[in-house]
Write an enzyme that holds these catalytic residues in place. Structure first.
Site, PDB file in Angstrom:
ATOM      1  N   HIS A 215     -17.575 -17.294 -29.044  1.00  0.00           N
ATOM      2  CA  HIS A 215     -16.906 -18.195 -28.099  1.00  0.00           C
ATOM      3  C   HIS A 215     -17.935 -18.782 -27.118  1.00  0.00           C
ATOM      4  O   HIS A 215     -17.860 -19.959 -26.756  1.00  0.00           O
ATOM      5  CB  HIS A 215     -15.867 -17.434 -27.272  1.00  0.00           C
ATOM      6  CG  HIS A 215     -14.720 -16.870 -28.064  1.00  0.00           C
ATOM      7  ND1 HIS A 215     -14.543 -15.532 -28.259  1.00  0.00           N
ATOM      8  CD2 HIS A 215     -13.683 -17.479 -28.689  1.00  0.00           C
ATOM      9  CE1 HIS A 215     -13.440 -15.324 -28.966  1.00  0.00           C
ATOM     10  NE2 HIS A 215     -12.904 -16.491 -29.244  1.00  0.00           N
TER      11      HIS A 215
ATOM     12  N   GLY B 269      -8.967 -15.881 -25.953  1.00  0.00           N
ATOM     13  CA  GLY B 269      -9.539 -14.834 -25.114  1.00  0.00           C
ATOM     14  C   GLY B 269     -10.211 -13.737 -25.918  1.00  0.00           C
ATOM     15  O   GLY B 269     -10.541 -13.924 -27.089  1.00  0.00           O
TER      16      GLY B 269
ATOM     17  N   GLY C  67     -14.925 -23.800 -33.424  1.00  0.00           N
ATOM     18  CA  GLY C  67     -15.907 -23.115 -34.260  1.00  0.00           C
ATOM     19  C   GLY C  67     -15.691 -23.409 -35.735  1.00  0.00           C
ATOM     20  O   GLY C  67     -14.556 -23.475 -36.207  1.00  0.00           O
TER      21      GLY C  67
HETATM   22  P1  AMP Z   1     -10.031 -17.685 -31.130  1.00  0.00           P
HETATM   23  O1  AMP Z   1     -10.128 -17.118 -29.763  1.00  0.00           O
HETATM   24  O2  AMP Z   1     -10.270 -16.686 -32.212  1.00  0.00           O
HETATM   25  O3  AMP Z   1      -8.793 -18.515 -31.339  1.00  0.00           O
HETATM   26  O4  AMP Z   1     -11.237 -18.703 -31.270  1.00  0.00           O
HETATM   27  C1  AMP Z   1     -11.442 -19.732 -30.341  1.00  0.00           C
HETATM   28  C2  AMP Z   1     -12.526 -20.642 -30.846  1.00  0.00           C
HETATM   29  O5  AMP Z   1     -13.716 -19.894 -31.041  1.00  0.00           O
HETATM   30  C3  AMP Z   1     -12.195 -21.289 -32.206  1.00  0.00           C
HETATM   31  O6  AMP Z   1     -12.636 -22.635 -32.183  1.00  0.00           O
HETATM   32  C4  AMP Z   1     -12.988 -20.458 -33.171  1.00  0.00           C
HETATM   33  O7  AMP Z   1     -13.339 -21.155 -34.350  1.00  0.00           O
HETATM   34  C5  AMP Z   1     -14.217 -20.151 -32.340  1.00  0.00           C
HETATM   35  N1  AMP Z   1     -14.922 -18.968 -32.862  1.00  0.00           N
HETATM   36  C6  AMP Z   1     -14.424 -17.727 -33.043  1.00  0.00           C
HETATM   37  N2  AMP Z   1     -15.356 -16.927 -33.590  1.00  0.00           N
HETATM   38  C7  AMP Z   1     -16.463 -17.680 -33.765  1.00  0.00           C
HETATM   39  C8  AMP Z   1     -17.772 -17.438 -34.299  1.00  0.00           C
HETATM   40  N3  AMP Z   1     -18.134 -16.254 -34.773  1.00  0.00           N
HETATM   41  N4  AMP Z   1     -18.651 -18.464 -34.311  1.00  0.00           N
HETATM   42  C9  AMP Z   1     -18.292 -19.701 -33.846  1.00  0.00           C
HETATM   43  N5  AMP Z   1     -17.095 -19.987 -33.329  1.00  0.00           N
HETATM   44  C10 AMP Z   1     -16.185 -19.000 -33.296  1.00  0.00           C
END
Ligand code: AMP
Length: 282
Positions: free
Chosen positions: A37, A31, A149
């Site tokens: 995201h 979130g 990501g």
């Molecule tokens: P998180 O909410 O931080 O657990 O991230 C959820 C997903 O979003 C994961 O697969 C992350 O690698 C991806 N993500 C977060 N930040 C970025 C970004 N700047 N660029 C690409 N993907 C991202």
């Protein structure tokens, strides 16, 4: 778009969709959604008929002195963004569903070969928490593909290996890092940074670019490049954790004849931990 919270609801939905011959892509998140995201969601939409996004802040991946309590939770705002993108379902389970007996009393998935280095050195429970919750979410949702990501490169490498080793029937898709105009990799934790720190944080990306440039012109003194980068980052006021030039295939230190490299870096700036990376093809 509809938000569902139980295993039965999301499974019923996926069952119906698959029975109609449609494909399902899944985007797991914690979130506090930002443009990074949303690029995963758009990629998922380009690959499958139906997109499900999960929102769950996974306590199991946070260490005892980390920011689980203060991690930004912005459910209404996240739902509005996903609705605008016409996401099909949001899956927002409670902890009583994910860890009925608590995160400390739970079967754990550990990817030994890849989880002790880089981020795993300073965050010993991190990747076991991630591998465990991702396994659970994949088993609950049972999508055809899941999008992660490349910002979290060690994470996606661990998930790919786990899915392969455990024969989990899902395709793992990577999406490139989304950055701000200044080059800073977007992250929910950027919310913790002051205006000054936000500006300062871009020096991490610049340091990665400097090292990449040196490598592209043929410098294979990777130890020296790493050492100099750590010194530069400390001089800029970061508390560097690591700056590692490695192979993308197994996350081990790069040798001069390796061709597919990545530089992984982590630093602290004030109270905030930042990670970033840059891929290099020689
Ligand atoms: P998180 O909410 O931080 O657990 O991230 C959820 C997903 O979003 C994961 O697969 C992350 O690698 C991806 N993500 C977060 N930040 C970025 C970004 N700047 N660029 C690409 N993907 C991202």
């Amino acid at each position: 778009m509809k938000t569902v919270c139980t295993v039965e609801e999301i499974r019923d939905y996926v069952h119906t969709v698959k029975a109609a011959g449609k494909t399902v892509a899944f985007v797991p998140t914690m979130g506090n959604l930002h443009e990074g995201h949303l690029t995963l969601v758009t990629k998922a939409q380009s690959l499958a008929d139906v997109v499900i996004v999960s929102i769950y802040v996974n306590q199991m991946q946070f260490g005892p002195n980390e920011d689980f309590d203060s991690y930004p939770r912005t459910m209404a705002q996240d739902e509005a963004l996903l609705k605008e993108l016409k996401v099909d379902r949001v899956f927002a389970p409670s902890t009583s569903i994910i860890y009925p007996e608590g995160p400390d009393n739970h079967t754990a998935i550990k990817v030994d070969a890849l989880d002790g280095m880089h981020c795993g050195k300073s965050r010993p429970v991190f990747f076991t928490g991630i591998a465990t919750v991702v396994t659970k979410l994949l088993n609950i949702v049972q999508p055809d593909m899941a999008v992660f990501g490349e910002k979290d490169f060690q994470q996606i490498s661990i998930i790919r290996k786990m899915v392969k080793d455990l024969y989990i029937p899902v395709e793992i898709v990577g999406a490139p890092i989304a950055r701000s105009e200044t080059g800073l990799a977007l992250s929910s934790r950027n919310n913790y940074l002051s205006a000054d720190e936000l500006e300062h944080a871009t020096l991490l990306y610049k340091q990665l670019l400097k090292a990449k440039e040196a490598i592209l012109i043929g410098n294979t003194g990777y130890d020296i490049i790493q050492h100099d980068a750590l010194a530069d980052l400390a001089e800029y006021g970061f508390r560097p954790d690591y700056f590692n030039i490695i192979r993308r295939s197994d996350l081990q230190p790069a040798a001069p004849d390796d061709k597919e490299l990545i530089i992984l870096a982590a630093v602290a700036l004030g109270k905030t931990r930042l990670i970033d990376n840059l891929q290099i093809d020689l």
